[in-house]
Design a protein around this motif. Sequence first.
Motif, PDB file in Angstrom:
ATOM      1  N   ASP A 106       0.823  -1.213   0.000  1.00  0.00           N
ATOM      2  CA  ASP A 106       0.000   0.000   0.000  1.00  0.00           C
ATOM      3  C   ASP A 106       0.860   1.266   0.000  1.00  0.00           C
ATOM      4  O   ASP A 106       0.473   2.283  -0.589  1.00  0.00           O
ATOM      5  N   VAL A 107       2.009   1.204   0.641  1.00  0.00           N
ATOM      6  CA  VAL A 107       2.938   2.341   0.637  1.00  0.00           C
ATOM      7  C   VAL A 107       3.509   2.572  -0.761  1.00  0.00           C
ATOM      8  O   VAL A 107       3.865   3.692  -1.115  1.00  0.00           O
ATOM      9  N   GLY A 108       3.575   1.488  -1.555  1.00  0.00           N
ATOM     10  CA  GLY A 108       4.081   1.606  -2.914  1.00  0.00           C
ATOM     11  C   GLY A 108       5.313   0.781  -3.199  1.00  0.00           C
ATOM     12  O   GLY A 108       5.837   0.802  -4.309  1.00  0.00           O
ATOM     13  N   LEU A 109       5.778   0.027  -2.208  1.00  0.00           N
ATOM     14  CA  LEU A 109       6.981  -0.780  -2.393  1.00  0.00           C
ATOM     15  C   LEU A 109       6.698  -1.978  -3.295  1.00  0.00           C
ATOM     16  O   LEU A 109       5.665  -2.635  -3.171  1.00  0.00           O
ATOM     17  N   ARG A 110       7.643  -2.258  -4.184  1.00  0.00           N
ATOM     18  CA  ARG A 110       7.511  -3.379  -5.113  1.00  0.00           C
ATOM     19  C   ARG A 110       8.814  -4.185  -5.198  1.00  0.00           C
ATOM     20  O   ARG A 110       9.001  -4.964  -6.134  1.00  0.00           O
ATOM     21  N   ASN A 111       9.707  -3.974  -4.236  1.00  0.00           N
ATOM     22  CA  ASN A 111      11.008  -4.658  -4.256  1.00  0.00           C
ATOM     23  C   ASN A 111      11.348  -5.051  -2.818  1.00  0.00           C
ATOM     24  O   ASN A 111      12.267  -4.514  -2.205  1.00  0.00           O
ATOM     25  N   ILE A 112      10.596  -6.023  -2.303  1.00  0.00           N
ATOM     26  CA  ILE A 112      10.637  -6.395  -0.887  1.00  0.00           C
ATOM     27  C   ILE A 112      11.323  -7.758  -0.748  1.00  0.00           C
ATOM     28  O   ILE A 112      10.969  -8.714  -1.441  1.00  0.00           O
ATOM     29  N   HIS A 113      12.295  -7.832   0.164  1.00  0.00           N
ATOM     30  CA  HIS A 113      13.060  -9.063   0.346  1.00  0.00           C
ATOM     31  C   HIS A 113      13.184  -9.400   1.825  1.00  0.00           C
ATOM     32  O   HIS A 113      13.778  -8.630   2.590  1.00  0.00           O
ATOM     33  N   ALA A 114      12.621 -10.539   2.226  1.00  0.00           N
ATOM     34  CA  ALA A 114      12.777 -11.027   3.594  1.00  0.00           C
ATOM     35  C   ALA A 114      13.924 -12.033   3.603  1.00  0.00           C
ATOM     36  O   ALA A 114      13.960 -12.951   2.772  1.00  0.00           O
ATOM     37  N   PHE A 115      14.863 -11.857   4.519  1.00  0.00           N
ATOM     38  CA  PHE A 115      15.980 -12.785   4.670  1.00  0.00           C
ATOM     39  C   PHE A 115      15.827 -13.518   6.006  1.00  0.00           C
ATOM     40  O   PHE A 115      15.730 -12.891   7.061  1.00  0.00           O
ATOM     41  N   VAL A 116      15.829 -14.857   5.935  1.00  0.00           N
ATOM     42  CA  VAL A 116      15.555 -15.693   7.102  1.00  0.00           C
ATOM     43  C   VAL A 116      16.803 -16.478   7.482  1.00  0.00           C
ATOM     44  O   VAL A 116      17.454 -17.083   6.621  1.00  0.00           O
ATOM     45  N   PHE A 117      17.118 -16.486   8.779  1.00  0.00           N
ATOM     46  CA  PHE A 117      18.210 -17.329   9.263  1.00  0.00           C
ATOM     47  C   PHE A 117      17.692 -18.198  10.393  1.00  0.00           C
ATOM     48  O   PHE A 117      17.827 -17.895  11.572  1.00  0.00           O
ATOM     49  N   HIS A 118      17.052 -19.283  10.013  1.00  0.00           N
ATOM     50  CA  HIS A 118      16.561 -20.258  10.989  1.00  0.00           C
ATOM     51  C   HIS A 118      16.135 -21.496  10.222  1.00  0.00           C
ATOM     52  O   HIS A 118      15.302 -21.408   9.320  1.00  0.00           O
ATOM     53  N   GLN A 119      16.751 -22.635  10.544  1.00  0.00           N
ATOM     54  CA  GLN A 119      16.429 -23.905   9.880  1.00  0.00           C
ATOM     55  C   GLN A 119      16.565 -23.790   8.364  1.00  0.00           C
ATOM     56  O   GLN A 119      15.880 -24.476   7.611  1.00  0.00           O
ATOM     57  N   SER A 120      17.479 -22.945   7.915  1.00  0.00           N
ATOM     58  CA  SER A 120      17.565 -22.687   6.468  1.00  0.00           C
ATOM     59  C   SER A 120      18.261 -23.804   5.709  1.00  0.00           C
ATOM     60  O   SER A 120      18.303 -23.780   4.471  1.00  0.00           O
ATOM     61  N   TRP A 127       7.397  -9.100  -6.462  1.00  0.00           N
ATOM     62  CA  TRP A 127       7.341  -7.917  -5.593  1.00  0.00           C
ATOM     63  C   TRP A 127       7.812  -8.248  -4.180  1.00  0.00           C
ATOM     64  O   TRP A 127       8.419  -7.426  -3.515  1.00  0.00           O
ATOM     65  N   ILE A 128       7.488  -9.453  -3.718  1.00  0.00           N
ATOM     66  CA  ILE A 128       7.898  -9.889  -2.379  1.00  0.00           C
ATOM     67  C   ILE A 128       8.627 -11.216  -2.537  1.00  0.00           C
ATOM     68  O   ILE A 128       8.062 -12.188  -3.059  1.00  0.00           O
ATOM     69  N   GLN A 129       9.873 -11.282  -2.079  1.00  0.00           N
ATOM     70  CA  GLN A 129      10.662 -12.501  -2.175  1.00  0.00           C
ATOM     71  C   GLN A 129      11.211 -12.871  -0.799  1.00  0.00           C
ATOM     72  O   GLN A 129      11.521 -12.001   0.008  1.00  0.00           O
ATOM     73  N   VAL A 130      11.321 -14.168  -0.558  1.00  0.00           N
ATOM     74  CA  VAL A 130      11.815 -14.677   0.722  1.00  0.00           C
ATOM     75  C   VAL A 130      13.056 -15.521   0.441  1.00  0.00           C
ATOM     76  O   VAL A 130      13.026 -16.430  -0.399  1.00  0.00           O
ATOM     77  N   HIS A 131      14.147 -15.214   1.143  1.00  0.00           N
ATOM     78  CA  HIS A 131      15.434 -15.865   0.894  1.00  0.00           C
ATOM     79  C   HIS A 131      16.030 -16.426   2.186  1.00  0.00           C
ATOM     80  O   HIS A 131      15.862 -15.825   3.257  1.00  0.00           O
ATOM     81  N   LEU A 183       6.135 -17.034   5.820  1.00  0.00           N
ATOM     82  CA  LEU A 183       6.444 -15.837   5.039  1.00  0.00           C
ATOM     83  C   LEU A 183       6.048 -16.008   3.585  1.00  0.00           C
ATOM     84  O   LEU A 183       5.434 -15.122   2.979  1.00  0.00           O
ATOM     85  N   ARG A 184       6.390 -17.158   3.011  1.00  0.00           N
ATOM     86  CA  ARG A 184       6.112 -17.369   1.588  1.00  0.00           C
ATOM     87  C   ARG A 184       4.611 -17.464   1.309  1.00  0.00           C
ATOM     88  O   ARG A 184       4.123 -16.926   0.311  1.00  0.00           O
ATOM     89  N   LEU A 185       3.900 -18.164   2.193  1.00  0.00           N
ATOM     90  CA  LEU A 185       2.450 -18.242   2.034  1.00  0.00           C
ATOM     91  C   LEU A 185       1.824 -16.860   2.155  1.00  0.00           C
ATOM     92  O   LEU A 185       0.981 -16.465   1.334  1.00  0.00           O
ATOM     93  N   ALA A 186       2.223 -16.111   3.170  1.00  0.00           N
ATOM     94  CA  ALA A 186       1.675 -14.772   3.375  1.00  0.00           C
ATOM     95  C   ALA A 186       1.964 -13.867   2.195  1.00  0.00           C
ATOM     96  O   ALA A 186       1.106 -13.085   1.761  1.00  0.00           O
ATOM     97  N   ALA A 187       3.172 -13.960   1.642  1.00  0.00           N
ATOM     98  CA  ALA A 187       3.537 -13.130   0.498  1.00  0.00           C
ATOM     99  C   ALA A 187       2.643 -13.423  -0.703  1.00  0.00           C
ATOM    100  O   ALA A 187       2.106 -12.505  -1.345  1.00  0.00           O
ATOM    101  N   ARG A 188       2.455 -14.712  -0.997  1.00  0.00           N
ATOM    102  CA  ARG A 188       1.632 -15.073  -2.159  1.00  0.00           C
ATOM    103  C   ARG A 188       0.169 -14.687  -1.948  1.00  0.00           C
ATOM    104  O   ARG A 188      -0.490 -14.163  -2.852  1.00  0.00           O
TER     105      ARG A 188
END
Length: 251
Positions: free
Chosen positions: A105-119, A175-179, A132-137
């Motif tokens: 809603d703010v206008g962001l289209r280049n969002i990246h979540a980085f996770v460090f747990h059980q990766s 627009w939203i990616q999880v790594h 995170l991935r389910l919520a993003a989709r």
Amino acid sequence: MRYELMRPSEIRREIEKGTPLVWPIGVMEFHGGHLPVGTDTLAVMECCERLERGMDVMVFPAFHFGAASKAVSAPMGKEGGRGTIDVTPDAMVPFFRQTFRGLLDVGLRNIHAFVFHQSEDFVQGMPTDLSLRLAARQTIMEYLEEKRGMGWWGDASSADYYANHADREANPFIWIQVHPLMDGAICAKYPIDHAGKGETSLMMAARPAAVSMAEHDPQFWFSRDAVEATPELGEEMIGKTVAYMRKILSA
């Protein structure tokens, strides 16, 4: 740039530039007696802070409360509290959905979540990254149907969807990616563990004041090799990780 310190004019400017927003994600979990319970999140935060020194990124406030589970330790051991806070996916998914929707809603289209747990199981997925991935989709689908209407993908305006799959206008699912914080190559080269040599080295480099090797307890099999940790190894691991993050965000 820390998102919470940015003024609206600065946020608008960075959105116009296409600047990535990075979101550090971790858990509050027992990491032996010698490491802080926020080890996973602190590792991501340190890498994001170093990344910020070398490229334009917006750093979103860290999320510390992933699905730690009680597999490593009960929250209370025989000696007292061990600090684990386990937040289940049924609580996380709605929170992540609302947060992602706010960012869109703010206008962001280049969002990246980085996770460090059980990766180490990131391809199959574990509760935090799957949430995170389910919520993003779900959020992207909801947003598109609301803004573009039902049938938006089947409309002629989406005809270049496959041809321009890397383009943010053609493919809104990027627009939203999880790594994972570290890719397979880094995990193969360095000791990725739980409170052992690898994570202890990371904390020695990232948050040395939070490490107390005097409190290392060899009763925990998973952290016995922590005595081999060095800040130099941690620095090397962080350097490789930041380079990997930069490559992702520069694509």
